[in-house]
Design a protein around this motif. Structure first.
Motif, PDB file in Angstrom:
ATOM      1  N   VAL A 298       2.310  53.981 -28.528  1.00  0.00           N
ATOM      2  CA  VAL A 298       1.079  54.495 -28.396  1.00  0.00           C
ATOM      3  C   VAL A 298       0.813  55.381 -27.114  1.00  0.00           C
ATOM      4  O   VAL A 298       0.687  54.917 -25.986  1.00  0.00           O
ATOM      5  CB  VAL A 298      -0.367  53.648 -28.516  1.00  0.00           C
ATOM      6  N   LYS A 299       0.639  56.733 -27.074  1.00  0.00           N
ATOM      7  CA  LYS A 299       0.441  57.466 -26.064  1.00  0.00           C
ATOM      8  C   LYS A 299      -1.099  57.640 -26.082  1.00  0.00           C
ATOM      9  O   LYS A 299      -1.691  58.356 -26.778  1.00  0.00           O
ATOM     10  CB  LYS A 299       1.208  58.657 -26.052  1.00  0.00           C
ATOM     11  N   ILE A 300      -1.627  56.934 -24.872  1.00  0.00           N
ATOM     12  CA  ILE A 300      -3.224  56.973 -24.803  1.00  0.00           C
ATOM     13  C   ILE A 300      -3.689  58.384 -24.735  1.00  0.00           C
ATOM     14  O   ILE A 300      -4.650  58.708 -25.242  1.00  0.00           O
ATOM     15  CB  ILE A 300      -3.539  56.193 -23.614  1.00  0.00           C
ATOM     16  N   LEU A 309      -7.872  55.078 -32.746  1.00  0.00           N
ATOM     17  CA  LEU A 309      -7.014  53.973 -31.988  1.00  0.00           C
ATOM     18  C   LEU A 309      -7.417  52.588 -32.996  1.00  0.00           C
ATOM     19  O   LEU A 309      -6.368  51.999 -33.100  1.00  0.00           O
ATOM     20  CB  LEU A 309      -7.610  53.826 -30.720  1.00  0.00           C
ATOM     21  N   LEU A 324       1.395  50.659 -24.709  1.00  0.00           N
ATOM     22  CA  LEU A 324       0.258  51.471 -24.499  1.00  0.00           C
ATOM     23  C   LEU A 324       0.697  52.375 -23.001  1.00  0.00           C
ATOM     24  O   LEU A 324       0.717  51.761 -22.064  1.00  0.00           O
ATOM     25  CB  LEU A 324      -0.799  51.107 -24.342  1.00  0.00           C
ATOM     26  N   VAL A 327      -2.313  54.187 -19.584  1.00  0.00           N
ATOM     27  CA  VAL A 327      -3.505  53.620 -19.890  1.00  0.00           C
ATOM     28  C   VAL A 327      -4.590  53.931 -18.929  1.00  0.00           C
ATOM     29  O   VAL A 327      -5.802  54.274 -18.928  1.00  0.00           O
ATOM     30  CB  VAL A 327      -3.566  52.230 -19.967  1.00  0.00           C
ATOM     31  N   LEU A 354     -10.766  50.794 -26.269  1.00  0.00           N
ATOM     32  CA  LEU A 354      -9.610  50.059 -26.036  1.00  0.00           C
ATOM     33  C   LEU A 354      -9.877  48.345 -25.725  1.00  0.00           C
ATOM     34  O   LEU A 354      -8.761  47.721 -26.494  1.00  0.00           O
ATOM     35  CB  LEU A 354      -8.899  50.620 -24.562  1.00  0.00           C
ATOM     36  N   VAL A 369       1.770  42.927 -26.079  1.00  0.00           N
ATOM     37  CA  VAL A 369       0.814  44.460 -25.538  1.00  0.00           C
ATOM     38  C   VAL A 369       1.384  44.978 -24.068  1.00  0.00           C
ATOM     39  O   VAL A 369       1.328  43.836 -23.181  1.00  0.00           O
ATOM     40  CB  VAL A 369      -0.414  44.546 -25.613  1.00  0.00           C
ATOM     41  N   MET A 371       1.270  47.557 -21.324  1.00  0.00           N
ATOM     42  CA  MET A 371       0.759  48.681 -20.756  1.00  0.00           C
ATOM     43  C   MET A 371       1.329  49.360 -19.374  1.00  0.00           C
ATOM     44  O   MET A 371       1.841  48.401 -18.675  1.00  0.00           O
ATOM     45  CB  MET A 371      -0.847  48.507 -20.346  1.00  0.00           C
TER      46      MET A 371
END
Length: 508
Positions: A298-300, A309, A324, A327, A354, A369, A371
């Protein structure tokens, strides 16, 4: 002689056309056959030829009706949606074990575009011959597996639609129907289980990276990469071992039961931070391969809204790693007092959006997850609190010890051997093993000399890897050129030339 020549021509014989006589014989035979042919038989033959297409259409319609009737009453079937991860597992098994061994003669050919070319638009404009990708083209195929006769059908319309996506690799994406003779679906369930076991075995060698398709509508396989060993990502060894132990403990089934018995949310979050090029994304991919998990990227900065999202997270399965990236781009508008030139990327997502997908009421459990950020100081304290970020991993510039390990990994002849520099004592009586150990000792000496030229905490691992790409054929050449390369890089980056670099005399 002239009169003789004329007589030959007039008589139907030519010295220059030897086949004229044969053609005359054929003509005479056709005339005799036509004279004896019954005109009624010729009419009957023409009538049969004109009726043949009608008969063919009738037989074809009868076959389809019979086939539909047989499928309705004597065939069990299971349909797998095109967007379901199980679809790819089933199609991979069919392609490998059925299609490739049956000598299929129908393919769809298209120009193959690599992921690197898609990222580099200039590469797409170059005049060069590209590889051709051949994808099996079939709608329904029958096969025998075990004691049952199966068939698999797929929609060619959705197959052709998938072909328009350059990242499509020909496996999965279209709706599948599995069927077998009989009223029971148990053989089909066993076959699907076989496909899942096959997919599980593939995770021992490859990591599947998922990303949103170009329309942002669904998750699609972006790449299938060979597993990268964690020891090829160079940062603090103690921190690396602590990270592996923490993830291994989290994935233990007893940990899940313990969380559930204590009414604790079964989640785990990590923050990878450091300068660009230090291996944050590479470490995430290596961890996915280490523990046999799929990676969802996931490219924020590319997410359009909080709703998008949320939809992305709803479609992510529980047992996986979610990456992620960047972020810190979520709340760049919070730093309005800072210079706008420092803001690299902005996202339409909000911090609350988020946080809601990470541990809100509707958030799923069981995921890992990760980040990543290049600017940890810009992260909001609400995001990095315990429970959302359970462990922080600093990936900084490379140390001399890591540079030594990297050198050994690059030039070890046997890539399956231990890549880390150790002080183990080897006992061997075989001459080949002694020779290999002798080479390893020489490589260790070269690695020590090489690392002595690398200043501490100055270069990123990607910079050093770029140097190795120029000297992969010779370890001694790499040692001979490292000093001049360090000087050029230091002057290029504007670092003071008086930085402490260990001299060759100290290395000796």
């Amino acid at each position: 002689m002239a009169s003789s020549f004329s007589a030959d021509v007039l008589g139907g014989r030519s010295l220059f056309s030897p086949h004229i006589h044969d053609l005359g014989l054929v003509r005479d035979a056709l005339e005799r056959w036509a004279s004896g042919l019954d005109i009624t038989r010729l009419g009957s033959l023409a009538a049969c030829v004109s009726v043949a297409p009608v008969v063919w259409r009738f037989l074809r319609a009868a076959w389809h009706e019979s086939y539909s009737w047989i499928r309705q009453f004597f065939v069990a079937s299971v349909t797998v949606p095109g967007r379901d991860p199980l679809n790819r597992n089933v199609m991979s098994w069919v392609m490998t074990n059925i299609v490739q061994h049956r000598g299929i003669r129908s393919y769809t050919a298209r120009t193959q575009v690599h992921a690197a070319d898609m990222a580099d638009r200039a590469a797409l404009l170059k005049r060069k011959r590209r590889e051709v990708q051949y994808l099996p083209h079939f709608e329904t195929t029958f096969f025998r597996y075990g004691s049952c006769l199966y068939f698999v059908s797929r929609s060619l319309d959705s197959f052709h639609a998938s072909m328009n996506d350059p990242s499509y690799d020909g496996v999965g994406g279209e709706e599948l129907t599995l069927g077998c003779l009989g009223w029971s679906t148990e053989p089909l369930k066993k076959l699907i289980q076989t496909c899942q076991e096959y997919a599980d075995r593939q995770t021992e060698f490859f990591v599947i990276i998922y990303a949103r398709d170009r329309y942002g509508m669904s998750w699609q396989p972006k790449a299938r990469k060979p597993i990268r060993r964690v020891d090829t990502v160079h940062f603090d060894d103690d921190l690396k071992q602590a990270l592996l132990a923490d993830i291994r403990k989290y994935l233990d089934p007893s940990t899940k039961r313990l969380y559930q018995n204590r009414s604790m949310p079964y989640r785990r979050g990590y923050l990878f931070y450091g300068p660009p090029g230090t291996g944050k994304s590479s470490l995430s991919t290596a961890l996915a391969g280490e523990f046999g998990l799929d990676l969802y990227e996931v490219k924020i900065p590319c997410v359009a809204s909080d709703q998008d999202l949320e939809q992305m997270f709803l479609e992510i399965p529980p047992q996986c790693i979610v990456l992620l990236e960047d972020v810190d781009a979520i709340w760049t508008d919070r730093d309005s007092e800072k210079d706008e030139s420092q803001v690299v990327a902005r996202s339409s997502c909000t911090l609350s959006g988020l946080l809601n997908v990470l541990d809100g009421v509707g958030s799923a459990e069981g995921r890992i997850v990760i980040m990543t950020t290049n600017k940890p100081e810009r992260l909001d304290s609400a995001l990095v609190r315990p429970g959302r970020v359970d462990m922080r991993v600093m990936l900084g510039n490379i140390s001399q010890k890591s540079a030594q390990q990297m050198f050994v990994r690059m030039f070890t002849p046997d890539v399956t051997s231990t890549l880390l520099v150790t002080n183990d004592v080897y006992d061997s009586t075989d001459s080949d093993e002694e020779a290999s150990l002798l080479e390893f000792d020489t490589l260790q000496e070269l690695s020590l000399e090489f690392s002595s030229h690398i200043p501490e905490d100055t270069f990123t691992p990607s910079q050093l890897q770029g140097f190795f790409q120029l000297h992969l054929n010779s370890a001694t050449e790499a040692v001979a050129n490292i000093s001049s390369w360090v000087e050029r890089e230091l002057s290029r980056s504007g670092i003071d030339d008086d930085i402490s670099v260990v001299s060759e005399g100290k290395a000796s």
